[in-house]
Design an enzyme around this catalytic site. Structure first.
Site, PDB file in Angstrom:
ATOM      1  N   LYS A 139       0.857  -1.198   0.000  1.00 17.79           N
ATOM      2  CA  LYS A 139       0.000   0.000   0.000  1.00 17.79           C
ATOM      3  C   LYS A 139       0.888   1.241   0.000  1.00 17.79           C
ATOM      4  CE  LYS A 139      -3.965   1.950   2.551  1.00 17.79           C
ATOM      5  NZ  LYS A 139      -4.782   1.847   3.782  1.00 17.79           N
ATOM      6  N   SER A 169      -9.710   1.901   2.796  1.00 22.72           N
ATOM      7  CA  SER A 169      -8.832   2.640   1.913  1.00 22.72           C
ATOM      8  C   SER A 169      -7.822   1.765   1.171  1.00 22.72           C
ATOM      9  CB  SER A 169      -8.079   3.687   2.713  1.00 22.72           C
ATOM     10  OG  SER A 169      -7.203   3.064   3.641  1.00 22.72           O
ATOM     11  N   SER A 180      -9.907  -0.329   7.051  1.00 25.80           N
ATOM     12  CA  SER A 180      -9.297  -0.135   5.729  1.00 25.80           C
ATOM     13  C   SER A 180      -8.625  -1.373   5.145  1.00 25.80           C
ATOM     14  CB  SER A 180      -8.272   1.004   5.772  1.00 25.80           C
ATOM     15  OG  SER A 180      -8.943   2.240   5.687  1.00 25.80           O
TER      16      SER A 180
END
Lengths: 479, 491
Positions: free
Chosen positions: B79, B154, B178
């Protein structure tokens, strides 16, 4: 006419003597090339996290205990949020409602009167970086982050001070204590001991405080005194002429010999303090607090009292010898090497009259012209009667210059006192024989001539004769 | 339905045995990214050279007979809010675009040391703030199961990359869901470890007291292997705890017989979506079938989780994001005046959701509001934690749906921030309590969208969650029914 009294509170930022910064492993040393003592943590790079420096926490506890504070077993770091480029994260990691040290006090003495000054709190925080404006003549400001994250202890006094003299006494006392316990180097010039003063005035007898101004960045004891004196006078003039004090931040302008406005309080921030979520609470056990308390050295006040009571020094001399931790250490080491406490006064006198003028201090460090053991060696010769006080001064000068020991200097230069009574007696007899008229005068009752004989003998022995022995023999031969 | 292949474990084994080279595995991943990421937008940066170099090193190490790590040759996507040394790390924000960190996050460092091949950086909601990746400054990620739908957020890019087989595993970060929510939307296993289990060093902070790094994988066993690598104490993170890391893979083999599962009845019943309800019922049946006992539990204070979360997380974010000011790194919008420079940089650099949260958080911390908002919210957190403590008196894991609905369509909630925030309604309570929580695929809707079930465990008891998740996976796993089908790619 109304008479006013001043109300002063002081905030001192003392840099803690750690090798590394408060939240990272970067060196906390002063004076390196700009931006060489930096890492992701103190530069506030994204993703970097703080880890508390255990040594800084210990020094904060040490200071708290020396200042009579209650040390909290649980204290907390908090973030003080405001934007400024010298703050790499745009918040300062500090402490807010749970500071490590609280409720201390410090006793000062002004004009022979002792006064207790409360210490509200002492808390840990990181220093900011240094903004350098107009580097290379340009319009830019550049930032040196070497100082960013350096550990500070902010020590906040109660508004108990009533004059510039008291403020100065408080600061000197505080600095002494921090230096003696090895927490701070007391270096005002390099900014490792900085002071802000909150000053207000009120009519004598009034309970509530007047509007205060904050004096910032005062970097010498002289300036503290001058700035506060000026500020009190300024406020009195404003109020007496019907004006009102504006709450603002002012600074001392040495060139103009006055305080000037830095910023007004309308620009004051809401710092939005909250507990720093990156740092768990600081937990300190009672045992650890007690073990740190036990490790505290003798504080300057106690030392001074002991020098007076136990060693027989005058309060003035005791004050001089405790003026710097290294001087006190040197004095005590010399005395210890001599192994006789009764010599305290003599050692003190010799250090003050001969040694101190060679001593240079920088922060906590001090350079001495000779080692304490070497000085003890010299003073031991005086005690044995091998040399007298006057010769000792000569020998000391020689020791400073050559680094040789007192004994070897005395020996190589043949400075040892003539203690051989027979030889001395022969010398004295010669003097008496050479001055029959004076002998007559003395025997006729003119006591003053005695000094003349002593002088002549000393001259004949090049000052090496032990004056006591000379007097004894003279009296016998003349009697 | 059946458990999917554990490609992470199998790849590491094949590379170790010399059946496959790490370079082959890496090239396959890079080829799939090239072929599909145009449609998915899961990656913000593909580190082709770095990945191949790492793969070659694994192969060389093997050739020299050196011992290989547990993730040797495994392709992993990271990420883009985790720092990667020398590789751009942007948080999907214009304010940090192009920034190359001088250091690796702890979890990234551990992956490299275990022989993993890091293929690139994945897309996310800007600064991890969002539930759909629609807040990315570089365009949203598409859900590989249905390109008209969000992948969740996210960590949408990391979830989509694994679901579409672009990488064999990935790392995400979970602040309020997330990792788990995109895990549920993309049909992959998603792990949010106990707060303090995985180091946050190098994770660009959103809300420091909630953020945790966690893996995405196709199978539960694969997640166990990644967790064994990334978990553990890190002296660079003061909130990382010194606790032994158990053998999570072994926990996957433990039968669920005797496991006590606490069902948060009110949360299950709050679900209006019939297909999600059906998947929950199937999950409970599967657990019963595995020999687990089911009990009902309640979390009386969980209903305050959304309010509490949006006070705590935004307050911390307002402070954490203050450092992006144009002075030291990232975007600088030049102005003659310092204040103008900072204001303009932040005005142009941050997207609307990030600004909204900074404003909310600034307000929550302001003088006169702190006690009523931030402090009160922290107290409610304690109450939520106590709810779980009480629940764990009678059960070993707490079960709830991961999300109230399957993946929604793009734009469905962007007009209404509150509706978007409610996508995290079930994932927030474990985050606020600091507890480990997994999302495990437990079925597909008739329309072919994955549904996830959330299991929450005691502090540091990830092992029991692996045990329970493996039981669910064995019965309800999505098998080889992979999202790649939707990409017209049956290979």
């Amino acid at each position: 006419m109304t008479t006013y009294e001043a109300v002063i509170g002081l905030e001192v930022h003392a840099q803690l003597l750690t090798r590394t910064k408060l939240f990272c492993g970067c060196s906390a040393e002063y004076g390196a090339e700009p931006n060489t003592h930096v890492c992701p943590v103190c530069l506030g790079l994204p993703g970097a996290l703080p880890v508390p420096n255990e040594k800084a926490i210990e020094l904060a506890i040490r200071a708290g205990l020396a200042l009579g504070c209650k040390v909290r077993t649980t204290s907390r770091f908090a973030r003080k949020n405001y934007f400024y480029p010298d703050l790499s994260k745009n918040y300062q990691t500090s402490q807010y409602d749970e500071p490590i040290d609280e409720h201390g006090e410090l006793v000062i003495e002004v004009d022979g009167v002792e006064k207790r000054i409360g210490i509200t709190r002492a808390h840990l925080e990181e220093d900011a970086a240094k903004n350098v404006h107009g580097e290379g003549g340009g319009l830019h400001t550049v930032v040196d982050y070497n100082r960013a994250g350096t550990p500070l202890l902010e020590i906040v006094s109660e508004p108990d001070l009533r004059s510039a003299a008291e403020a100065e006494a408080y600061l000197k006392k505080l600095r002494d204590i921090l230096m003696f316990i090895g927490v701070n180097d007391g270096n005002l010039e390099e900014g490792s001991f900085r002071c802000d003063a909150n000053v207000s005035i009120r009519p004598v007898g009034q309970e509530e405080f007047g509007t205060r101004t904050e004096l910032k960045n005062i970097n010498s004891f002289k300036f503290v005194r001058k700035a506060i004196e000026y500020e009190i006078a300024r406020q009195e003039a404003v109020v007496s002429s019907g004006g009102k004090i504006v709450q603002e931040t002012r600074t001392w302008n040495e060139a103009q010999q006055k305080t000037v406005t830095m910023r007004s309080k309308e620009e004051a921030h809401d710092y939005r303090y909250f507990p720093c979520p990156d740092l768990p609470p600081i937990r300190v056990s009672e045992e650890r607090i007690e073990s740190i308390r036990a490790s505290l050295p003798e504080l300057p006040d106690a030392k001074r009292a002991r020098y007076v009571e136990q060693l027989g020094l005058t309060p003035y001399d005791a004050g001089v010898l405790t003026g710097h931790p290294e001087i006190a250490r040197f004095f005590e080491a010399t005395l210890a090497a001599l192994g006789d406490e009764k010599l305290g006064k003599k050692v003190a006198n010799f250090i003050q009259s001969e040694v101190l003028r060679f001593v240079e201090t920088r922060g906590l460090e001090a350079t001495f012209p000779v080692k304490a053991e070497a000085l003890a060696g010299l003073l031991a010769l005086v005690e044995k009667g091998s040399i007298n006080g006057k010769i000792a001064k000569q020998v000391f000068a020689e020791m400073v210059e050559t680094g040789a020991s007192a004994e070897s200097i005395v020996e190589s230069k043949g400075l040892a006192a003539v203690t051989d009574t027979a030889a001395l007696e022969a010398e004295i007899q010669k003097v008496l024989d050479a001055n029959p008229a004076q002998v007559e005068q003395y025997r006729g009752g003119k006591q003053a001539v005695f000094g003349f004989f002593v002088g002549q003998v000393m001259k004949a022995t090049k000052g090496q004769a032990d004056p006591k022995a000379v007097q004894e023999i003279l009296r016998r031969l003349l009697g | 339905m059946s458990a999917p292949r554990s490609i992470v474990v199998q790849t590491a084994e094949a590379v170790r045995k010399g059946e496959r080279t790490a370079v082959e595995v890496c090239e396959e991943s890079l080829a799939r990214i090239e072929r599909h990421d145009g449609a998915l937008n899961a990656f913000l940066y593909v580190d082709r050279e770095g990945a191949l170099e790492a793969a070659r090193r694994v192969d060389e190490a093997r050739a020299k007979g050196e011992p290989l790590g547990p993730l040797a040759g495994v392709t992993i996507a990271i990420k883009d809010n985790l720092c990667t040394r020398g590789v751009p790390t942007s948080c999907a924000s214009k304010i940090l675009e192009g920034w190359r960190p001088p250091y690796d996050a702890d979890s990234v460092e551990r992956l490299r040391a275990a022989g993993a091949v890091l293929v690139g950086k994945t897309n996310l909601d800007e600064f991890a703030m969002g539930s759909s990746t629609e807040n990315s400054a570089f365009g949203p990620v598409k859900n590989p199961w249905d390109l008209s739908r969000v992948p969740g957020g996210s960590s949408g890019g990391s979830a989509a990359a694994v679901a579409a087989g672009l990488s064999q595993a990935s790392l995400g970060s979970d602040t309020g869901g997330s990792v788990r929510q995109p895990g549920a939307f993309c049909g992959v296993t998603a792990v949010k470890p106990t707060y303090g289990r995985v180091s946050r060093y190098g994770l660009i902070a959103f809300a420091s007291s909630l953020d945790q790094v966690g893996p995405f994988t196709k199978s539960v066993r694969d997640a166990a292997r990644l967790m064994e690598v990334i978990a553990g104490h890190d002296p660079r993170d003061a909130t990382s705890l010194e606790r032994e890391v158990p053998r999570y893979e072994a926990a996957c083999d433990e039968p669920a017989k005797g496991l006590r599962v606490g069902v948060v009845r009110s949360q299950v019943e709050a679900v209006e979506d019939a297909e999600v309800r059906a998947a929950m019922d199937a999950t409970l049946d599967a657990l019963r079938d595995a020999g687990a006992t089911l009990v009902d539990v309640e979390l009386p204070h969980a209903k305050y989780a959304v309010s509490v979360y949006y006070l705590v997380a935004t307050a911390e974010a307002s402070s954490n994001l203050a450092r992006f000011d144009g002075v030291r790194y990232g975007l600088r919008v030049s102005r003659d005046d310092l204040v103008e420079m900072v204001e303009e940089t932040r005005a142009q650099g941050f997207g609307p959701e990030v600004k909204r949260r900074i404003m909310l958080g600034t307000y929550a911390l302001s003088a006169g509001y702190y006690d009523a908002f931030y402090l009160k919210a922290q107290k409610v957190r304690t109450l939520i934690r106590r709810d779980y403590d009480a629940a764990f008196e009678v059960c070993d894991v707490v079960l709830s749906p991961t999300t109230p609905t399957p993946a929604f369509e793009f734009g469905a909630r962007t007009h209404d921030p509150l509706a978007m925030y409610l996508a995290d309604i079930f994932t927030l309570p474990p985050s606020l309590a600091g507890l480990p929580a997994f999302s495990t695929p437990c079925g597909l809707t008739k329309g072919g969208l994955p549904v996830g079930v959330q299991l929450t465990g005691r502090p540091f008891d990830e092992a029991t969650l692996f045990r329970a998740s493996a039981a669910i996976e064995a019965r309800l796993g999505l098998g080889e029914h992979e999202a790649r089908a939707f990409l017209g790619d049956k290979a």
